[in-house]
Design an enzyme around this catalytic site. Structure first.
Site, PDB file in Angstrom:
ATOM      1  N   HIS A 148      48.060  36.083  32.511  1.00 30.34           N
ATOM      2  CA  HIS A 148      48.412  37.262  31.706  1.00 30.34           C
ATOM      3  C   HIS A 148      48.723  36.887  30.257  1.00 30.34           C
ATOM      4  O   HIS A 148      48.547  37.704  29.349  1.00 30.34           O
ATOM      5  CB  HIS A 148      49.565  38.026  32.360  1.00 30.34           C
ATOM      6  CG  HIS A 148      49.124  38.724  33.631  1.00 30.34           C
ATOM      7  ND1 HIS A 148      49.989  39.149  34.604  1.00 30.34           N
ATOM      8  CD2 HIS A 148      47.864  39.059  34.071  1.00 30.34           C
ATOM      9  CE1 HIS A 148      49.295  39.729  35.588  1.00 30.34           C
ATOM     10  NE2 HIS A 148      48.013  39.666  35.292  1.00 30.34           N
ATOM     11  N   SER A 159      47.228  43.275  35.420  1.00 29.71           N
ATOM     12  CA  SER A 159      46.278  43.218  34.299  1.00 29.71           C
ATOM     13  C   SER A 159      45.929  44.617  33.750  1.00 29.71           C
ATOM     14  O   SER A 159      45.811  44.773  32.525  1.00 29.71           O
ATOM     15  CB  SER A 159      45.021  42.440  34.703  1.00 29.71           C
ATOM     16  OG  SER A 159      44.557  42.802  35.980  1.00 29.71           O
ATOM     17  N   GLU A 181      38.473  47.964  42.246  1.00 33.80           N
ATOM     18  CA  GLU A 181      39.327  47.386  43.299  1.00 33.80           C
ATOM     19  C   GLU A 181      38.767  47.831  44.644  1.00 33.80           C
ATOM     20  O   GLU A 181      38.369  48.982  44.807  1.00 33.80           O
ATOM     21  CB  GLU A 181      40.771  47.875  43.087  1.00 33.80           C
ATOM     22  CG  GLU A 181      41.730  47.561  44.206  1.00 33.80           C
ATOM     23  CD  GLU A 181      41.879  46.067  44.506  1.00 33.80           C
ATOM     24  OE1 GLU A 181      42.117  45.271  43.587  1.00 33.80           O
ATOM     25  OE2 GLU A 181      41.733  45.696  45.690  1.00 33.80           O
ATOM     26  N   ASP A 185      32.255  46.128  45.287  1.00 31.62           N
ATOM     27  CA  ASP A 185      32.451  44.683  45.296  1.00 31.62           C
ATOM     28  C   ASP A 185      32.516  44.215  43.830  1.00 31.62           C
ATOM     29  O   ASP A 185      31.689  44.620  43.004  1.00 31.62           O
ATOM     30  CB  ASP A 185      31.293  44.000  46.018  1.00 31.62           C
ATOM     31  CG  ASP A 185      31.340  42.501  45.794  1.00 31.62           C
ATOM     32  OD1 ASP A 185      32.284  41.862  46.281  1.00 31.62           O
ATOM     33  OD2 ASP A 185      30.469  41.979  45.073  1.00 31.62           O
ATOM     34  N   GLY A 186      33.469  43.356  43.528  1.00 34.55           N
ATOM     35  CA  GLY A 186      33.712  42.972  42.138  1.00 34.55           C
ATOM     36  C   GLY A 186      32.507  42.357  41.444  1.00 34.55           C
ATOM     37  O   GLY A 186      32.211  42.686  40.290  1.00 34.55           O
ATOM     38  N   ASP A 229      39.039  38.147  38.553  1.00 35.93           N
ATOM     39  CA  ASP A 229      40.275  37.611  39.123  1.00 35.93           C
ATOM     40  C   ASP A 229      40.282  37.788  40.639  1.00 35.93           C
ATOM     41  O   ASP A 229      41.143  38.485  41.189  1.00 35.93           O
ATOM     42  CB  ASP A 229      41.445  38.375  38.452  1.00 35.93           C
ATOM     43  CG  ASP A 229      42.802  37.852  38.831  1.00 35.93           C
ATOM     44  OD1 ASP A 229      42.885  36.714  39.335  1.00 35.93           O
ATOM     45  OD2 ASP A 229      43.787  38.586  38.621  1.00 35.93           O
TER      46      ASP A 229
HETATM   47  C1  LIG Z   1      44.486  38.345  42.288  1.00 32.57           C
HETATM   48  S1  LIG Z   1      44.416  40.042  42.677  1.00 32.57           S
HETATM   49  C2  LIG Z   1      44.182  40.829  41.147  1.00 32.57           C
HETATM   50  C3  LIG Z   1      45.374  40.879  40.240  1.00 32.57           C
HETATM   51  C4  LIG Z   1      45.164  41.624  38.951  1.00 32.57           C
HETATM   52  N1  LIG Z   1      43.898  41.268  38.312  1.00 32.57           N
HETATM   53  C5  LIG Z   1      46.277  41.308  37.973  1.00 32.57           C
HETATM   54  O1  LIG Z   1      46.160  40.353  37.201  1.00 32.57           O
HETATM   55  O2  LIG Z   1      47.282  42.039  37.968  1.00 32.57           O
HETATM   56  C6  LIG Z   1      42.827  40.196  43.388  1.00 32.57           C
HETATM   57  C7  LIG Z   1      42.459  41.618  43.782  1.00 32.57           C
HETATM   58  O3  LIG Z   1      41.083  41.644  44.124  1.00 32.57           O
HETATM   59  C8  LIG Z   1      40.899  42.546  45.210  1.00 32.57           C
HETATM   60  N2  LIG Z   1      39.616  42.147  45.834  1.00 32.57           N
HETATM   61  C9  LIG Z   1      39.391  41.158  46.719  1.00 32.57           C
HETATM   62  N3  LIG Z   1      38.080  41.055  46.985  1.00 32.57           N
HETATM   63  C10 LIG Z   1      37.457  41.986  46.223  1.00 32.57           C
HETATM   64  C11 LIG Z   1      36.099  42.337  46.018  1.00 32.57           C
HETATM   65  N4  LIG Z   1      35.111  41.706  46.657  1.00 32.57           N
HETATM   66  N5  LIG Z   1      35.815  43.294  45.127  1.00 32.57           N
HETATM   67  C12 LIG Z   1      36.801  43.943  44.448  1.00 32.57           C
HETATM   68  N6  LIG Z   1      38.120  43.677  44.622  1.00 32.57           N
HETATM   69  C13 LIG Z   1      38.442  42.702  45.497  1.00 32.57           C
HETATM   70  C14 LIG Z   1      42.117  42.344  46.051  1.00 32.57           C
HETATM   71  O4  LIG Z   1      42.328  43.480  46.866  1.00 32.57           O
HETATM   72  C15 LIG Z   1      43.205  42.150  44.991  1.00 32.57           C
HETATM   73  O5  LIG Z   1      43.810  43.370  44.660  1.00 32.57           O
END
Ligand SMILES: C[S@@+](CC[C@H](N)C(=O)[O-])C[C@H]1O[C@@H](n2cnc3c(N)ncnc32)[C@H](O)[C@@H]1O
Length: 285
Positions: A19, A100, A118, A143-144, A164
């Protein structure tokens, strides 16, 4: 099915490192009078209640943000990060932690855009509630990595992408570089931040090798080791927290190096290191 929930880890050492870098990049984007977009592909829930069940169960924030909350003499990046935290906790007691998305929103002006993504069944609706009534924000459930390729380049072509993942799916260490390379080709002027955990299995090395081999652009890398975490502490599995930044702005390397060294000293454990993975000759000096 995804099991990782960031609410258990909010404000931990990894969030602090990531962050602070994010604040430096957002500050850079916000200082010009031109709109920017942020694409946050693994957005989590927006912001977090540190007094809530999950944060109190792990108490990870006590090893992270709580160590910095009353610190003095914070350098650039850390100072901005602490200012953002204070805005969320105006009575001076650390209760809420910005994820974030909330940090991005601190820097946004009327014409800026925040694209959130998400996939988790609980985090997604919570994120939607957090973002409601702000028409600068759009929220996706995809999917991310698929979203990264699909959503770049954004309409506003000044901006950054935050990647992330939770790395629950081990193939992410190799699919992140592949999809990142694809997205950078579509949006060469975009800045990209990739976070990764350092765990005892050392899988992050495949991620770093893949980025070096496949991704174009200037690439900066830094890592905060947490090697002295003792068994029984809240984050015993996490040996370090790393970041790769593609196309960082001028002086980001120096600011992040100073900030990283300062955090390592303030945490009182581990070391920070920073280097360029790729740098163009014109900016070498
Ligand atoms: C490390 S956390 C994110 C924290 C956030 N970026 C922050 O800094 O506040 C990872 C997030 O990715 C989500 N996630 C996991 N696999 C994913 C995917 N394939 N596509 C999208 N989101 C996913 C999880 O549910 C989780 O909320």
């Amino acid at each position: 099915m995804l099991s990782y929930q960031h609410t258990y880890h909010a404000g931990g050492p990894a969030d602090v490192h990531k962050h602070i870098a994010l604040c430096l990049l957002l500050e850079h984007l916000a200082k010009k009078d031109k709109p920017f977009s942020v694409i946050d592909l693994y957005a989590g829930e927006g912001d977090y209640d540190l007094a809530g069940f999950a944060a109190q169960k792990t108490q990870e924030y006590k090893e992270g943000v709580a160590q910095l909350w009353n610190a003095t003499g914070a350098p650039r990046g850390v100072h901005e990060y602490l200012e953002a935290l204070r805005r969320l906790n105006p009575d001076g007691v650390l209760k809420r932690y910005p994820g974030s998305p909330a940090l991005a929103r601190v820097y946004m002006r009327d014409d800026d855009s925040l694209i959130l993504n998400e996939l988790h069944a609980t985090a997604f609706p919570n994120l939607g509630r957090w973002a409601r009534k702000d028409d600068r924000i759009t929220v996706h459930k995809r999917d991310g990595l698929e979203a990264m390729v699909g959503l770049t380049p954004p309409k506003i072509r000044r901006g950054l992408v935050l990647i992330d993942p939770s790395y629950e799916v081990k193939t992410e260490y190799t699919t992140v570089p592949e999809k990142l390379a694809e997205s950078v080709k579509k949006w060469r002027e975009g800045m990209y931040v990739v976070w990764y955990p350092v765990l005892k299995e050392g899988r992050h090395q495949a991620l770093l090798d893949g980025i070096k081999e496949q991704v174009d652009g200037e690439i900066f890398h830094c890592e905060l080791s947490l090697s002295t975490v003792k068994p029984g502490e809240a984050t015993p599995g996490l040996r370090g927290t790393g970041l790769v930044v593609v196309n960082p702005p001028w002086k980001f390397d120096a600011d992040m190096t100073t900030a990283g060294n300062w955090i390592a000293k303030t945490f009182g454990r581990g070391k920070h290191f920073a280097r360029w993975i790729k740098k163009s000759e014109t900016q070498e000096s």
